[in-house]
Design a protein around this motif. Structure first.
Motif, PDB file in Angstrom:
ATOM      1  N   MET A 229      80.489  27.338 -32.363  1.00  0.00           N
ATOM      2  CA  MET A 229      80.298  28.198 -33.520  1.00  0.00           C
ATOM      3  C   MET A 229      81.501  29.111 -33.649  1.00  0.00           C
ATOM      4  O   MET A 229      81.764  29.938 -32.773  1.00  0.00           O
ATOM      5  CB  MET A 229      79.014  29.016 -33.388  1.00  0.00           C
ATOM      6  N   ASP A 230      82.238  28.956 -34.728  1.00  0.00           N
ATOM      7  CA  ASP A 230      83.434  29.746 -34.982  1.00  0.00           C
ATOM      8  C   ASP A 230      83.222  30.665 -36.174  1.00  0.00           C
ATOM      9  O   ASP A 230      82.366  30.424 -37.024  1.00  0.00           O
ATOM     10  CB  ASP A 230      84.634  28.837 -35.250  1.00  0.00           C
ATOM     11  N   SER A 231      84.038  31.706 -36.235  1.00  0.00           N
ATOM     12  CA  SER A 231      83.994  32.658 -37.347  1.00  0.00           C
ATOM     13  C   SER A 231      82.577  33.121 -37.626  1.00  0.00           C
ATOM     14  O   SER A 231      82.092  33.094 -38.762  1.00  0.00           O
ATOM     15  CB  SER A 231      84.612  32.022 -38.602  1.00  0.00           C
ATOM     16  N   LEU A 232      81.912  33.567 -36.593  1.00  0.00           N
ATOM     17  CA  LEU A 232      80.515  33.945 -36.712  1.00  0.00           C
ATOM     18  C   LEU A 232      80.326  35.125 -37.658  1.00  0.00           C
ATOM     19  O   LEU A 232      81.158  36.031 -37.722  1.00  0.00           O
ATOM     20  CB  LEU A 232      79.937  34.272 -35.342  1.00  0.00           C
ATOM     21  N   LYS A 233      79.219  35.078 -38.372  1.00  0.00           N
ATOM     22  CA  LYS A 233      78.857  36.094 -39.336  1.00  0.00           C
ATOM     23  C   LYS A 233      77.519  36.712 -38.951  1.00  0.00           C
ATOM     24  O   LYS A 233      76.714  36.075 -38.276  1.00  0.00           O
ATOM     25  CB  LYS A 233      78.747  35.486 -40.732  1.00  0.00           C
ATOM     26  N   PRO A 234      77.251  37.937 -39.390  1.00  0.00           N
ATOM     27  CA  PRO A 234      75.945  38.537 -39.093  1.00  0.00           C
ATOM     28  C   PRO A 234      74.773  37.670 -39.534  1.00  0.00           C
ATOM     29  O   PRO A 234      73.724  37.682 -38.885  1.00  0.00           O
ATOM     30  CB  PRO A 234      75.989  39.856 -39.862  1.00  0.00           C
ATOM     31  N   GLU A 235      74.929  36.908 -40.602  1.00  0.00           N
ATOM     32  CA  GLU A 235      73.871  36.037 -41.084  1.00  0.00           C
ATOM     33  C   GLU A 235      73.581  34.870 -40.144  1.00  0.00           C
ATOM     34  O   GLU A 235      72.585  34.175 -40.314  1.00  0.00           O
ATOM     35  CB  GLU A 235      74.211  35.496 -42.478  1.00  0.00           C
ATOM     36  N   ASP A 236      74.446  34.648 -39.153  1.00  0.00           N
ATOM     37  CA  ASP A 236      74.210  33.621 -38.147  1.00  0.00           C
ATOM     38  C   ASP A 236      73.274  34.093 -37.045  1.00  0.00           C
ATOM     39  O   ASP A 236      72.905  33.300 -36.176  1.00  0.00           O
ATOM     40  CB  ASP A 236      75.528  33.166 -37.519  1.00  0.00           C
ATOM     41  N   THR A 237      72.914  35.353 -37.062  1.00  0.00           N
ATOM     42  CA  THR A 237      72.025  35.897 -36.044  1.00  0.00           C
ATOM     43  C   THR A 237      70.680  35.186 -36.084  1.00  0.00           C
ATOM     44  O   THR A 237      69.999  35.176 -37.110  1.00  0.00           O
ATOM     45  CB  THR A 237      71.828  37.403 -36.242  1.00  0.00           C
ATOM     46  N   ALA A 238      70.307  34.574 -34.967  1.00  0.00           N
ATOM     47  CA  ALA A 238      69.075  33.803 -34.901  1.00  0.00           C
ATOM     48  C   ALA A 238      68.876  33.304 -33.484  1.00  0.00           C
ATOM     49  O   ALA A 238      69.811  33.249 -32.685  1.00  0.00           O
ATOM     50  CB  ALA A 238      69.123  32.611 -35.862  1.00  0.00           C
ATOM     51  N   ALA A 239      67.635  32.925 -33.187  1.00  0.00           N
ATOM     52  CA  ALA A 239      67.362  32.143 -31.992  1.00  0.00           C
ATOM     53  C   ALA A 239      67.748  30.703 -32.275  1.00  0.00           C
ATOM     54  O   ALA A 239      67.382  30.154 -33.318  1.00  0.00           O
ATOM     55  CB  ALA A 239      65.895  32.241 -31.606  1.00  0.00           C
ATOM     56  N   HIS A 240      68.505  30.109 -31.377  1.00  0.00           N
ATOM     57  CA  HIS A 240      68.987  28.750 -31.558  1.00  0.00           C
ATOM     58  C   HIS A 240      68.280  27.801 -30.598  1.00  0.00           C
ATOM     59  O   HIS A 240      68.196  28.073 -29.398  1.00  0.00           O
ATOM     60  CB  HIS A 240      70.500  28.688 -31.345  1.00  0.00           C
ATOM     61  N   TYR A 241      67.787  26.698 -31.141  1.00  0.00           N
ATOM     62  CA  TYR A 241      66.978  25.756 -30.387  1.00  0.00           C
ATOM     63  C   TYR A 241      67.631  24.381 -30.341  1.00  0.00           C
ATOM     64  O   TYR A 241      68.139  23.888 -31.352  1.00  0.00           O
ATOM     65  CB  TYR A 241      65.590  25.619 -31.017  1.00  0.00           C
ATOM     66  N   CYS A 242      67.581  23.787 -29.186  1.00  0.00           N
ATOM     67  CA  CYS A 242      68.023  22.425 -28.978  1.00  0.00           C
ATOM     68  C   CYS A 242      66.837  21.481 -29.151  1.00  0.00           C
ATOM     69  O   CYS A 242      65.706  21.819 -28.771  1.00  0.00           O
ATOM     70  CB  CYS A 242      68.618  22.294 -27.577  1.00  0.00           C
ATOM     71  N   ALA A 243      67.077  20.303 -29.719  1.00  0.00           N
ATOM     72  CA  ALA A 243      66.025  19.328 -29.939  1.00  0.00           C
ATOM     73  C   ALA A 243      66.531  17.925 -29.653  1.00  0.00           C
ATOM     74  O   ALA A 243      67.724  17.648 -29.779  1.00  0.00           O
ATOM     75  CB  ALA A 243      65.503  19.417 -31.377  1.00  0.00           C
ATOM     76  N   ALA A 244      65.611  17.041 -29.287  1.00  0.00           N
ATOM     77  CA  ALA A 244      65.940  15.657 -28.981  1.00  0.00           C
ATOM     78  C   ALA A 244      64.983  14.716 -29.690  1.00  0.00           C
ATOM     79  O   ALA A 244      63.796  15.010 -29.834  1.00  0.00           O
ATOM     80  CB  ALA A 244      65.889  15.409 -27.478  1.00  0.00           C
ATOM     81  N   ALA A 245      65.509  13.586 -30.131  1.00  0.00           N
ATOM     82  CA  ALA A 245      64.726  12.519 -30.726  1.00  0.00           C
ATOM     83  C   ALA A 245      65.034  11.228 -29.987  1.00  0.00           C
ATOM     84  O   ALA A 245      66.202  10.926 -29.734  1.00  0.00           O
ATOM     85  CB  ALA A 245      65.037  12.374 -32.216  1.00  0.00           C
ATOM     86  N   VAL A 246      64.003  10.480 -29.655  1.00  0.00           N
ATOM     87  CA  VAL A 246      64.178   9.256 -28.893  1.00  0.00           C
ATOM     88  C   VAL A 246      63.697   8.058 -29.703  1.00  0.00           C
ATOM     89  O   VAL A 246      62.886   8.191 -30.619  1.00  0.00           O
ATOM     90  CB  VAL A 246      63.432   9.309 -27.548  1.00  0.00           C
ATOM     91  N   GLY A 247      64.217   6.886 -29.361  1.00  0.00           N
ATOM     92  CA  GLY A 247      63.778   5.649 -29.986  1.00  0.00           C
ATOM     93  C   GLY A 247      64.374   5.366 -31.351  1.00  0.00           C
ATOM     94  O   GLY A 247      63.848   4.535 -32.077  1.00  0.00           O
ATOM     95  N   ARG A 248      65.462   6.030 -31.700  1.00  0.00           N
ATOM     96  CA  ARG A 248      66.108   5.825 -32.994  1.00  0.00           C
ATOM     97  C   ARG A 248      67.406   5.045 -32.837  1.00  0.00           C
ATOM     98  O   ARG A 248      67.907   4.859 -31.735  1.00  0.00           O
ATOM     99  CB  ARG A 248      66.379   7.165 -33.665  1.00  0.00           C
ATOM    100  N   SER A 249      67.941   4.635 -33.967  1.00  0.00           N
ATOM    101  CA  SER A 249      69.172   3.862 -33.964  1.00  0.00           C
ATOM    102  C   SER A 249      70.364   4.742 -33.643  1.00  0.00           C
ATOM    103  O   SER A 249      70.297   5.974 -33.698  1.00  0.00           O
ATOM    104  CB  SER A 249      69.375   3.180 -35.317  1.00  0.00           C
TER     105      SER A 249
END
Length: 127
Positions: free
Chosen positions: A83-103
């Motif tokens: 994440m570059d050039s961060l802005k105040p509007e980027d303030t948030a909890a950030h979550y990682c997610a995974a999907a399995v069985g896809r192409s």
């Protein structure tokens, strides 16, 4: 069981950069689609970026293109969000997610397309 553990969040000033990491276990990471979402207080969780297994395709929230970059290291079983050039509007909890069985071309942008979620890491950008 599947575990996704985010790290790298923190308090930064506007214009600074951060790199978030998500270490995955309990799944075949090299064949898993990975994504990042964020949620600010009082708002719905929104898509940030995703990357297909093998890195063949990526997808970004339109307003973040060119400023955020997703990547993966299949040796370390880790997905990153630069994440570059961060802005105040980027303030948030950030979550990682995974999907399995896809192409290998699958890089979705919807919450419902992902199977597993991490606990989140907070990014706070001050002005």
């Amino acid at each position: 069981q599947v575990q996704l553990i985010e790290s790298g969040g923190g308090l930064v000033q506007a214009g600074d950069s951060l790199r978030l990491s998500c270490a995955a276990s309990g799944l075949t990471f090299s064949r898993s689609t990975m994504g990042w979402f964020r949620q600010a207080p009082g708002k719905e969780r929104e898509f940030v970026a995703s990357i297909s297994w093998g890195g063949f395709n990526t997808a970004y929230k339109d307003s973040l293109k060119g400023r955020f970059s997703i990547s993966r290291d299949d040796v370390k079983n880790t997905v990153y969000l630069q994440m570059d050039s961060l802005k105040p509007e980027d303030t948030a909890a950030h979550y990682c997610a995974a999907a399995v069985g896809r192409s290998r071309a699958y890089s979705p942008a919807r919450l419902v397309d992902f199977d597993y979620w991490g606990q989140g890491t907070q990014v706070t950008v001050s002005s």
